[in-house]
Design a protein around this motif. Structure first.
Motif, PDB file in Angstrom:
ATOM      1  N   SER A 409      48.025 -10.611  15.581  1.00  0.00           N
ATOM      2  CA  SER A 409      47.737  -9.879  14.332  1.00  0.00           C
ATOM      3  C   SER A 409      46.948 -10.709  13.323  1.00  0.00           C
ATOM      4  CB  SER A 409      49.041  -9.382  13.673  1.00  0.00           C
ATOM      5  OG  SER A 409      49.763  -8.541  14.528  1.00  0.00           O
ATOM      6  N   LYS A 410      46.291 -11.764  13.761  1.00  0.00           N
ATOM      7  CA  LYS A 410      45.568 -12.646  12.835  1.00  0.00           C
ATOM      8  C   LYS A 410      44.056 -12.446  12.843  1.00  0.00           C
ATOM      9  CE  LYS A 410      49.035 -16.336  12.907  1.00  0.00           C
ATOM     10  NZ  LYS A 410      49.293 -17.775  13.197  1.00  0.00           N
ATOM     11  N   MET A 411      43.546 -11.686  13.809  1.00  0.00           N
ATOM     12  CA  MET A 411      42.101 -11.468  13.896  1.00  0.00           C
ATOM     13  C   MET A 411      41.799  -9.995  14.147  1.00  0.00           C
ATOM     14  SD  MET A 411      40.762 -14.708  16.205  1.00  0.00           S
ATOM     15  CE  MET A 411      41.997 -14.495  17.514  1.00  0.00           C
ATOM     16  N   LEU A 412      40.652  -9.564  13.650  1.00  0.00           N
ATOM     17  CA  LEU A 412      40.129  -8.239  13.934  1.00  0.00           C
ATOM     18  C   LEU A 412      38.760  -8.381  14.583  1.00  0.00           C
ATOM     19  CD1 LEU A 412      40.957  -6.326  10.630  1.00  0.00           C
ATOM     20  CD2 LEU A 412      41.953  -5.874  12.873  1.00  0.00           C
ATOM     21  N   ALA A 413      38.503  -7.597  15.603  1.00  0.00           N
ATOM     22  CA  ALA A 413      37.197  -7.558  16.249  1.00  0.00           C
ATOM     23  C   ALA A 413      36.601  -6.175  16.055  1.00  0.00           C
ATOM     24  CB  ALA A 413      37.323  -7.886  17.738  1.00  0.00           C
ATOM     25  N   PHE A 414      35.284  -6.136  15.857  1.00  0.00           N
ATOM     26  CA  PHE A 414      34.616  -4.848  15.718  1.00  0.00           C
ATOM     27  C   PHE A 414      33.158  -4.993  16.115  1.00  0.00           C
ATOM     28  CE2 PHE A 414      34.405  -6.990  11.616  1.00  0.00           C
ATOM     29  CZ  PHE A 414      33.094  -6.808  11.197  1.00  0.00           C
ATOM     30  N   ASN A 415      32.517  -3.853  16.339  1.00  0.00           N
ATOM     31  CA  ASN A 415      31.110  -3.795  16.728  1.00  0.00           C
ATOM     32  C   ASN A 415      30.236  -3.428  15.534  1.00  0.00           C
ATOM     33  OD1 ASN A 415      31.503  -2.513  20.095  1.00  0.00           O
ATOM     34  ND2 ASN A 415      30.731  -4.514  19.487  1.00  0.00           N
ATOM     35  N   ARG A 416      29.097  -4.122  15.440  1.00  0.00           N
ATOM     36  CA  ARG A 416      28.080  -3.746  14.462  1.00  0.00           C
ATOM     37  C   ARG A 416      26.707  -3.952  15.085  1.00  0.00           C
ATOM     38  NH1 ARG A 416      25.196  -6.258  10.178  1.00  0.00           N
ATOM     39  NH2 ARG A 416      26.422  -8.186  10.173  1.00  0.00           N
ATOM     40  N   TYR A 417      25.808  -3.022  14.837  1.00  0.00           N
ATOM     41  CA  TYR A 417      24.437  -3.197  15.298  1.00  0.00           C
ATOM     42  C   TYR A 417      23.749  -4.292  14.475  1.00  0.00           C
ATOM     43  CZ  TYR A 417      24.492   0.919  18.307  1.00  0.00           C
ATOM     44  OH  TYR A 417      24.762   1.816  19.323  1.00  0.00           O
ATOM     45  N   VAL A 418      23.014  -5.155  15.167  1.00  0.00           N
ATOM     46  CA  VAL A 418      22.279  -6.238  14.512  1.00  0.00           C
ATOM     47  C   VAL A 418      20.825  -6.181  14.968  1.00  0.00           C
ATOM     48  CG1 VAL A 418      22.040  -8.726  14.237  1.00  0.00           C
ATOM     49  CG2 VAL A 418      24.326  -7.696  14.344  1.00  0.00           C
ATOM     50  N   LYS A 419      19.930  -6.240  14.010  1.00  0.00           N
ATOM     51  CA  LYS A 419      18.502  -6.191  14.309  1.00  0.00           C
ATOM     52  C   LYS A 419      17.985  -7.593  14.610  1.00  0.00           C
ATOM     53  CE  LYS A 419      14.213  -4.168  12.538  1.00  0.00           C
ATOM     54  NZ  LYS A 419      13.587  -3.434  11.398  1.00  0.00           N
ATOM     55  N   SER A 420      17.248  -7.705  15.720  1.00  0.00           N
ATOM     56  CA  SER A 420      16.626  -8.972  16.084  1.00  0.00           C
ATOM     57  C   SER A 420      15.158  -8.721  16.386  1.00  0.00           C
ATOM     58  CB  SER A 420      17.314  -9.585  17.306  1.00  0.00           C
ATOM     59  OG  SER A 420      16.993  -8.856  18.486  1.00  0.00           O
ATOM     60  N   ALA A 421      14.450  -9.781  16.743  1.00  0.00           N
ATOM     61  CA  ALA A 421      13.031  -9.645  17.063  1.00  0.00           C
ATOM     62  C   ALA A 421      12.805  -8.786  18.295  1.00  0.00           C
ATOM     63  CB  ALA A 421      12.411 -11.031  17.265  1.00  0.00           C
ATOM     64  N   ASP A 422      13.848  -8.676  19.157  1.00  0.00           N
ATOM     65  CA  ASP A 422      13.714  -7.928  20.408  1.00  0.00           C
ATOM     66  C   ASP A 422      14.332  -6.539  20.356  1.00  0.00           C
ATOM     67  OD1 ASP A 422      12.412 -10.024  21.939  1.00  0.00           O
ATOM     68  OD2 ASP A 422      14.310 -11.094  21.782  1.00  0.00           O
ATOM     69  N   GLY A 423      14.893  -6.154  19.235  1.00  0.00           N
ATOM     70  CA  GLY A 423      15.475  -4.827  19.142  1.00  0.00           C
ATOM     71  C   GLY A 423      16.749  -4.830  18.315  1.00  0.00           C
ATOM     72  N   ILE A 424      17.500  -3.753  18.415  1.00  0.00           N
ATOM     73  CA  ILE A 424      18.763  -3.601  17.686  1.00  0.00           C
ATOM     74  C   ILE A 424      19.885  -3.526  18.718  1.00  0.00           C
ATOM     75  CG2 ILE A 424      20.064  -2.174  16.068  1.00  0.00           C
ATOM     76  CD1 ILE A 424      17.347  -1.138  15.048  1.00  0.00           C
TER      77      ILE A 424
END
Length: 433
Positions: A409-424
């Motif tokens: 119960s000490k960490m949370l994981a989640f997904n987020r889109y990140v933009k890079s030079a090669d795409g998102i």
């Protein structure tokens, strides 16, 4: 504004989709993911990976042989709570243009971390009559481990019924749920890629019917289940039901409208020793029957039912409460709870905006995690106080999917889109609590 800043854990230029639950290894050292960059892309996804929560090291632990645009495809991986083993959806191995990945053409495959690239087929599959008890004839997905790691629940669609429905309009392939437990099953023609033996014995756990009677507890769809408690729940008489599943079921009200309600099925402690009837295997014209020892029980009776984004039911660790999403009086999607014994439904969250993601309960039983207003939130279950943990993210770098707890119960994981030079690309972020 925020006590901790999220840490970006993955950086590779491909997707890193985390499942809706059970993505941390038992020691919290690894998070499992599949390489989808979009939710609906399992058919074209070929790899399962893990990332270390301390070092950010990424490893691919399984890659599908002969992957094509039609499948087989892999995705939605979950860690066992007690072993270094993950289970995930695996499309049927002979996938091609005529037989692509589909709801009825997938199975549960496991990988042990010490033996990467070595698939372990968990549920047996057999499409040739006479069918074998303990094997299935379709597709399992959304696999979830019981608290002790001994059983796995799943959602199911039946290939035999789907094919029959093409020529018989009185028949439908109705989504339902099932469970599997350790007991090897061997089937005929297991080596022809369409069928396979299994390490576990599978049975269906919810009765579904093509034409539910209005105003009754009959359902035509069972789905998006959870195990109740790490060790079951207490019944009204004070005895403990060691294993049970809560699931969503679609009923028809008196006016004929579909309402999603919550059901519970209790599982016998000695299920692996029971001598089931032959009807659990199904026939060429009937779906596999639910063992008579499993009885479904409706626990909510509401006007609007479960609502909101697709989500899996969640249970408190002690099994005392089952959590779900529904509309409040203002028409906003919030978290509600109910006892597995039925009774009063209570509203847990009271935000001024709707929850837009699946939900998860912290293993210590204190908090609910979710996405709302393009931020990660947690709500204290006892007080209903909600806390925004991240800024509001904006497209194209928006949040996606569920927010998942580590086992301590000490960490949370989640997904987020990140933009890079090669795409998102979908990346995994970690937030310390």
């Amino acid at each position: 504004m925020f006590d901790k800043e999220p840490i970006q854990l993955t950086f590779s230029n491909f997707g890193h989709t985390v499942n809706t639950g059970q993505v941390f290894s038992s020691d919290n050292q690894w998070i499992v993911f599949d390489t989808r960059n979009n939710d609906g892309d399992i058919k074209i996804t070929d790899s399962i990976g893990i990332v270390n929560t301390q070092t950010a090291e990424e490893k691919i632990i399984y890659t599908v042989p002969n992957q094509s645009q039609f499948g087989p495809g892999v995705g939605a991986a979950s860690f066992s709570p007690v072993a270094n083993r993950v289970i995930f959806i695996h499309g049927i191995r002979n996938a091609n243009e005529q037989k692509p990945y589909d709801f009825t053409r997938r199975t549960g495959v496991a990988i042990d971390l010490e033996n990467p690239q070595q698939p372990i087929f968990m549920d047996a599959r057999q499409l040739d009559s006479p069918f074998t008890q303990g094997a299935l004839r379709g597709g399992t997905h959304a696999h979830s481990w019981s608290g002790d790691g001994q059983m796995i629940s799943f959602t199911y669609n039946d290939e035999v019924m789907a094919q029959l429905a093409k020529t018989d309009d009185s028949v439908k392939d109705l989504r339902t749920i099932g469970l599997m437990f350790p007991k090897k099953v061997s089937v005929n023609k297991a080596t022809d890629l369409e069928n396979n033996d299994g390490e576990m014995y599978a049975v269906l756990a919810a009765e579904v019917t093509e034409h539910p009677k209005l105003g009754t507890d009959e359902i035509d769809k069972a789905f998006d289940e959870c195990w109740i408690g790490k060790d079951g729940y207490l019944k009204p008489d004070g005895s403990r039901q060691q294993k049970a599943i809560a699931y969503q079921g679609n009923v028809r009200n008196e006016q004929g409208a579909t309402i999603t309600e919550i059901f519970v099925v209790d599982i016998p402690e000695n299920i692996a020793l029971l001598d089931f009837g032959a009807d659990i295997a199904g026939t060429t014209r009937t779906r596999p029957a639910v063992p008579s020892e499993l009885k479904q029980r409706r626990i909510t009776f509401s006007k609007k039912g479960v609502q909101g984004p697709r989500h899996w039911l969640r249970s408190s660790p002690d099994g005392a409460l089952i959590f779900f999403l529904a509309e409040n009086e203002k028409g906003l999607i919030q978290v509600f709870s109910v006892s597995p014994n039925g009774g009063k439904v209570n509203q847990v969250t009271d935000n001024s905006f709707s929850i837009t993601s699946p939900i998860n309960i912290s293993p210590n039983g204190l908090f609910i995690s979710y996405i709302a207003d393009q931020s990660v939130f947690i709500t204290a279950i006892a007080s209903g106080k909600s806390t925004r943990l991240t800024p509001q993210y904006e497209a194209p770098e928006q949040l996606n999917g569920a927010v998942l707890w580590s086992n301590d119960s000490k960490m949370l994981a989640f997904n987020r889109y990140v933009k890079s030079a090669d795409g998102i690309f979908l990346q995994i972020f970690l937030l310390e609590i």
